[in-house]
Design a protein around this motif. Structure first.
Motif: not given
Length: 738
Positions: A181-196
């Motif tokens: 996961i390569c993201v900047e701090r954002s709502l998508e970051m939390v979504v991505g971590l939980l999704g994984i």
């Protein structure tokens, strides 16, 4: 008795050195008088003495010591030592004296059993994301995560994370697979971590700020089955030609990528997912020249989150500020702790995680109740002109580097309503493994790291794997549920650091051998001492000096290199690199730093570079670190000191002088050579931003390090705000001054 003399002498010598720090004041005139008789009473100026009396059929040992030492403990050591010695002379006379057991049974039981009586119930079969799912079911409309003006409720976050999970499952993701996961701090970051996690995979953070070479190695080593990123970062991913064709890359900020996916929670039972599967792989600095991936499992994190909730009495009213990049394990509880209790996460602005002023204001404005900082950052917070009130803060966690008593006392004075605690825990374990309330601390100079948390064991052992006596220094070995699986794709290092030891109870324990030195006090608190090897911590970040040395010697024109941590003028550790050029080479410091910046993250680049003709060596031919030049040798007293010219240079110079605590800054002075580092960079940028209402990228000061060049870059950005988009600005040094 004579065969006992070496052991007896060794023990007395050890006890003498250990007691020296606690000995009572003595008359220096009689410091070496030994035993004296005053008024018929035997006295001594030594902190510890021992005498052996021959009784004919036996012998007696008498010890005298200062009040700080318990004489019954000394006698217990000696009795045990005699027993071990006699048994060895009878059964194994070739045994080394140093290997004999001197621990009395009561103290051994205290060290191995009493201090490690940490067993406690926790949700053993649950997964990290299941703790979140429970809260999403209980309070679906409650706010879960906030980023600037945007937010997600628990229901919204769960739905979006489920869509990501089902998309990953459609790609064939299974337990123990890795997803980068390569993201900047954002709502998508939390979504991505939980999704994984929901898909059963382990997440591998790729920091967008890392150089391409480092990211490329991490991608190759972790071999992810997919990559989650954002559209603005996709083209920057260092994918090989083959990987670009075969590796799925999903953009979290493109809703269409997941719109057709199911929204229900994936069933862990159907996935074959359990608590011993991997949750994440974090890459840390490695002594071989490349980072190494530390693997951690769900069970250890769930235990840690449960322990924090119970110990700190956390509820759904608690809020955390998520400011740590995903590459460091503090981010794990900054994100998943509030989600596991129904609390709220407030995401700090991207690239503002080291802006002290911003963080201080964010904690107050967001009404944060729980936060954590490394002590070096806490010191900067205490130096702010307008100290924050933090009226809602209840818990402040310090960790990552030693917390001094002076800093702790100042924090308690400034924030009397906040419970300050000190923790310790390497990346190879589940975040923190010890915890100590600072007010309960017994040590005077450095604050204790506390005691092991629930279901974690801390053993302090010698180099033969035996527990050291109370007050003695040994290496920390961590056992229990917190111990990770090991290093990804590195069986040799895993076998070296994750070892098996059996104590008297015949239980085979798997322990992580940390390389950290510490000692237990009589109450079971642990005092951190330092390192066994050349690993250091700079502002809380673990760095292997060997990795920097390897990358330095790979730079064109460098023959040999040595990197050490030297104290700067602020008393803080700073990286200093010493190198010898190849014959005929004439490389500049800027060339070396530019080369290193393509391989190492910013926090590992030594801006203190010193060129040497030869390295100072000891008689055995090893590098003599004590004779390496100090950082002051960087400064060239013969250079021409030209004062700042123009408003911008003068303002920047005054800012540097105040932050760096120096009297005068000249045009050609280098910010980092003057003692600056990343935390100070943010202070500089904050003041410039406030003065001129301009956003200066942090990269500018690393690219233009002298006062003259940095001021010119600031002025360019400032003028560009007032220029039309089709106007080209070419600013010379002369124009800059005007």
């Amino acid at each position: 008795v004579p065969p006992a003399l070496p052991l007896f002498t060794t023990m007395l010598n050890y006890r003498h050195s250990h007691a020296a720090s606690a000995q009572e004041p003595v008359d220096s005139q009689h410091a070496w008088d030994g035993i004296r008789h005053v008024g018929g009473e035997e006295r001594t100026n030594y902190p510890l003495t021992g005498s052996v009396d021959d009784l004919g059929v036996g012998f007696s040992i008498t010890t005298k010591c200062v009040k700080a030492i318990d004489p019954s403990r000394i006698n217990a050591y000696l009795n045990r030592a005699m027993e071990s010695l006699i048994a060895a002379l009878r059964d194994v006379p070739e045994k080394e004296v140093r290997s004999l057991d001197i621990l009395p049974e009561t103290e051994r039981h205290q060290l191995l059993v009493q201090f490690n009586d940490t067993a406690a119930a926790y949700p053993q079969d649950q997964l990290i994301h299941q703790l979140f799912e429970q809260q999403a079911a209980l309070q679906p409309e409650a706010t879960a995560v906030v980023h600037e003006q945007d937010s997600l409720t628990y229901a919204e976050l769960n739905r979006r994370a489920n869509q990501v999970a089902h998309r990953l499952l459609s790609l064939g993701v299974k337990p123990d697979d890795r997803v980068a996961i390569c993201v900047e701090r954002s709502l998508e970051m939390v979504v991505g971590l939980l999704g994984i996690l929901k898909a059963g995979a382990a997440y591998v953070p790729l920091d967008p700020a890392y150089p391409h070479e480092r990211l490329a190695y991490m991608l190759e080593d972790s071999a992810p089955v997919a990559v989650l990123t954002q559209s603005a970062l996709r083209q920057a991913l260092p994918l090989s030609a083959a990987a670009a064709l075969t590796l799925p890359v999903l953009e979290l900020d493109v809703p269409a990528s997941f719109a057709d996916q199911a929204e229900h929670n994936p069933d862990p039972a159907l996935l074959g997912l359990h608590a011993n599967h991997l949750a994440y792989v974090l890459f840390t600095s490695g002594s071989t020249g490349q980072p190494k991936g530390a693997m951690n499992m769900h069970c250890g994190i769930v235990n840690r989150l449960n322990w924090m909730r119970e110990t700190m009495n956390l509820t759904s009213n608690d809020r955390t500020l998520q400011k740590t990049t995903l590459s460091f394990d503090v981010s794990v509880y900054e994100i998943f702790l509030p989600l596991s209790i129904g609390g709220q996460i407030y995401l700090a602005k991207h690239n503002y995680q080291i802006d002290i002023q911003y963080l201080a204001e964010a904690i107050e404005s967001y009404k944060i109740t729980l936060t954590s900082f490394v002590p070096s950052v806490l010191k900067f917070i205490l130096e702010l002109k307008d100290k924050p009130k933090w009226s809602n803060l209840r818990h402040m966690i310090s960790g990552g580097e030693p917390l001094t008593r002076a800093t702790a006392q100042e924090l308690i004075k400034c924030f009397p309503h906040v419970e300050l605690c000190n923790i310790y825990g390497p990346t190879e374990t589940s975040i923190g493994v010890t915890y100590g309330r600072v007010l309960d601390n017994a040590f005077q100079s450095v604050v204790s790291i506390g005691r092991p948390i629930s279901n974690v064991n801390i053993y302090i052992l010698d180099n033969k794997g035996n527990p050291v006596p109370l007050g003695s220094v040994g290496e920390i070995h961590i056992g229990g549920i917190a111990v990770g699986r090991g290093y990804l794709n590195n069986k040799e290092l895993t076998a070296k650091r994750f070892i098996n030891i059996t104590f008297d109870d015949a239980i085979n324990r798997r322990l992580y051998k940390t390389g950290d030195l510490a000692r237990y006090d009589i109450n079971g608190n642990i005092e951190y001492i330092g390192r066994l090897d050349f690993q250091v911590k700079i502002r809380g970040i673990r760095i292997e000096l060997g990795e920097i040395e390897q990358q330095l010697t790979s730079c064109k024109g460098i023959k040999r290199a040595a990197v050490v941590a030297k104290a700067d003028k602020f008393g803080q550790p700073s990286l200093a690199a010493y190198f010898i050029e190849e014959e005929g080479s004439n490389i500049s410091k800027d060339e070396v730093i530019e080369d290193l910046s393509r391989k190492l993250p910013e926090y590992m680049i030594p801006h203190n570079l010193i060129k040497l003709e030869n390295f100072p060596l000891t008689f055995s031919g090893k590098l003599d670190i004590s004779k390496l030049p100090d950082l002051e040798s960087l400064y060239n007293p013969e250079k021409e000191n030209i004062s700042p010219v123009g408003e911008m240079e003068c303002f920047v110079a005054e800012t540097w002088e105040e932050i760096l605590k120096i009297k005068k800054v000249y045009r050609d002075d280098n910010f980092f050579e003057l003692g600056g580092h990343s935390l100070m960079v943010m202070q500089v940028l904050t003041r410039i931003n406030n003065e001129y209402d301009v956003e200066i990228p942090i990269s500018k000061i690393f690219a233009s390090q002298t006062l003259k060049e940095f001021s010119k870059e600031v002025l360019k950005i400032l003028l560009s705000q007032y220029a039309a988009e089709d106007v080209s600005l070419e600013i010379t040094a002369t124009q800059t001054q005007k």
